[in-house]
Design an enzyme around this catalytic site. Structure first.
Site, PDB file in Angstrom:
ATOM      1  N   GLU A  79       0.790  -1.183   0.013  1.00 56.77           N
ATOM      2  CA  GLU A  79       0.040  -0.005   0.222  1.00 56.77           C
ATOM      3  C   GLU A  79       0.908   1.303   0.055  1.00 56.77           C
ATOM      4  O   GLU A  79       0.380   2.222   0.321  1.00 56.77           O
ATOM      5  CB  GLU A  79      -0.980   0.190   1.069  1.00 56.77           C
ATOM      6  CG  GLU A  79      -0.328  -0.133   2.637  1.00 56.77           C
ATOM      7  CD  GLU A  79      -1.474  -0.097   3.739  1.00 56.77           C
ATOM      8  OE1 GLU A  79      -2.059   1.157   3.930  1.00 56.77           O
ATOM      9  OE2 GLU A  79      -1.860  -1.217   4.126  1.00 56.77           O
ATOM     10  N   CYS A 111      -3.626  -3.421   4.130  1.00 56.01           N
ATOM     11  CA  CYS A 111      -2.447  -4.640   4.780  1.00 56.01           C
ATOM     12  C   CYS A 111      -2.999  -5.894   4.440  1.00 56.01           C
ATOM     13  O   CYS A 111      -2.189  -6.703   4.793  1.00 56.01           O
ATOM     14  CB  CYS A 111      -2.502  -4.168   6.173  1.00 56.01           C
ATOM     15  SG  CYS A 111      -1.807  -2.630   6.733  1.00 56.01           S
ATOM     16  N   HIS A 233      -2.460 -10.004  11.823  1.00 55.81           N
ATOM     17  CA  HIS A 233      -1.852  -8.823  11.321  1.00 55.81           C
ATOM     18  C   HIS A 233      -1.578  -7.949  12.270  1.00 55.81           C
ATOM     19  O   HIS A 233      -2.455  -7.682  13.319  1.00 55.81           O
ATOM     20  CB  HIS A 233      -2.778  -7.960  10.538  1.00 55.81           C
ATOM     21  CG  HIS A 233      -2.701  -6.705  10.065  1.00 55.81           C
ATOM     22  ND1 HIS A 233      -1.316  -6.316   9.535  1.00 55.81           N
ATOM     23  CD2 HIS A 233      -3.421  -5.689  10.269  1.00 55.81           C
ATOM     24  CE1 HIS A 233      -1.239  -5.217   9.442  1.00 55.81           C
ATOM     25  NE2 HIS A 233      -2.390  -4.468   9.759  1.00 55.81           N
ATOM     26  N   SER A 308      -7.684  -2.531   6.313  1.00 61.32           N
ATOM     27  CA  SER A 308      -8.580  -1.572   6.426  1.00 61.32           C
ATOM     28  C   SER A 308      -9.458  -1.310   5.145  1.00 61.32           C
ATOM     29  O   SER A 308      -8.827  -1.276   4.094  1.00 61.32           O
ATOM     30  CB  SER A 308      -7.775  -0.257   6.629  1.00 61.32           C
ATOM     31  OG  SER A 308      -7.426  -0.420   8.137  1.00 61.32           O
TER      32      SER A 308
END
Length: 389
Positions: A79, A111, A233, A308
């Site tokens: 990202e 992510c 994560h 996200s």
């Protein structure tokens, strides 16, 4: 037939800042960083380390000459893209010298992207027993100096060789993904730093985990007792712990609670000293788990991936006999232990140079002991990479 992770490695830049010292400079109680979010050190990237060079550095030690002939796909999850059209995978493919008849592309979903990259690699290889896929997760997490997200920054890359008959972890056919449109963290085109709703981001992460885990358990009839450990994560080490704690209810045995809690601490040890590396955070956690605890062949490891925006996924893998022999424990310890600490003032100068693309190789490459790829210069918007040592 089994497909999974045959080799795995990571790279982080040689610089870091001490989180206690950063807290003091920001007039924050140090334990808010050390305990509150669970971070001890944070990797700092010089201008000479971008997603291409870090990704190539993470992969170079696991790509043999024979691998270069067999790799037919290179996927980079990021990202922190450096180009809106050209894929970083193409540049990494060139730096590593992989055979030319390979698909190379980049994937994005915050992510999460490294996980669908792995699932794609798994499906792609199903009918290609003699081919391999190189999956790389490479990112520089940046929120800005003196910002609320500053203590959850970091930089690094994880590279994974996905093959038949893997030596480390065989993927199970049990992945469950959960998608929900949430503006918890996003970076509109043209913005240098992301926009974040911190409270919503925490809630969205935990809800995504609970939803994907509940559906996973329903579909597979598995319980937490079936897992030797779980990996999450890890944008910061306390985030995954909040999610884990949310499902350690009274119905769960004390033995399972203790095992999974101890496993979580082992799985976030490396992350505590690196910080947030976005797409690679889950897989850095997996490396940390396998290199700081001992497991038996055949045991299951559960993994929760989150990006996200949002997409979450719970899936699992089975440890392969002799998996420890395929790890690079000494190399990883040396990489982390031999970094250079920056003062807060120096960290801020590195941060500004990165934003402004101001190269200073005399400082940033001085005393570099590792044989690395690095970004040498940018001319006419073309990035030129060199090798050191």
């Amino acid at each position: 037939m089994t497909i999974g992770i045959d080799q795995i490695d990571f790279y982080v830049p040689k610089f870091y800042v001490d989180m206690a010292k950063l807290a003091e400079a920001r007039n924050v109680e140090p334990n808010k960083f050390l305990i509150g979010i669970g971070q001890t050190e944070m990797s700092v990237s010089p201008v000479s380390q971008d997603i291409v060079s870090m990704g190539a550095n993470a992969a170079k030690n696991i790509v043999t000459e024979e691998d270069k002939k067999q790799i037919s796909m290179v996927i980079v999850a990021t990202e922190s893209a450096i180009d809106s059209a050209k894929a970083s995978a193409v540049q990494i493919h060139n730096l590593l010298g992989i055979q030319p008849f390979a698909r190379c592309f980049e994937m994005k979903e915050a992510c999460y992207a490294a996980t669908p990259a792995i699932q794609l690699a798994k499906d792609y290889l199903a009918n290609r027993p003699n081919e391999k896929v190189l999956v790389i997760a490479s990112d520089t997490a940046r929120y800005g100096l003196n910002s609320g997200g500053e203590p959850t920054q970091g930089a690094g890359a994880v590279a994974m060789m996905i093959t038949h008959n893997p030596r480390i972890l065989a993927f199970n056919d049990d992945a469950v993904a959960y998608t929900e449109d949430v503006y918890d963290f996003w970076r509109p085109t043209g913005h240098s730093y992301p926009l974040v709703d911190g409270a919503l981001s925490k809630d969205a992460y935990i809800r995504s985990f609970q939803q994907s885990w509940t559906e996973y358990a329903k579909r597979t009839n598995k319980t937490l007792a079936d897992f030797a450990s779980l990996c999450f994560h890890v944008p910061f080490t306390k985030m995954g712990k909040k999610a884990l704690d949310s499902i350690l209810t009274d119905e769960i045995s004390d033995e399972t609670k203790e095992r999974l809690t101890e496993g979580y601490e082992a799985a976030t040890y490396y992350n505590r000293y690196v910080g947030n590396i976005y797409t690679g955070s889950l897989y850095l956690s997996l490396i940390s788990l396998l290199e700081t605890r001992t497991f038996e062949a055949g045991q299951s490891i559960g993994l929760f991936s989150y990006g996200s925006g949002s997409v979450g996924e719970f899936f699992s893998g089975t440890l392969v006999a002799g998996y420890q022999d395929a790890l690079n424990i000494d190399g990883h310890k040396a990489l982390l232990n031999n970094r250079t600490e920056l003062s807060v003032a120096d960290y801020e100068s590195y941060f500004a140079r990165f934003d402004n693309l101001e190269f200073n190789h005399d400082i940033e490459l001085a005393d570099e002991q590792n044989a690395i790829f690095y970004l040498n210069e940018i001319n006419d918007n073309i990035r030129h990479y060199n090798t050191l040592n």
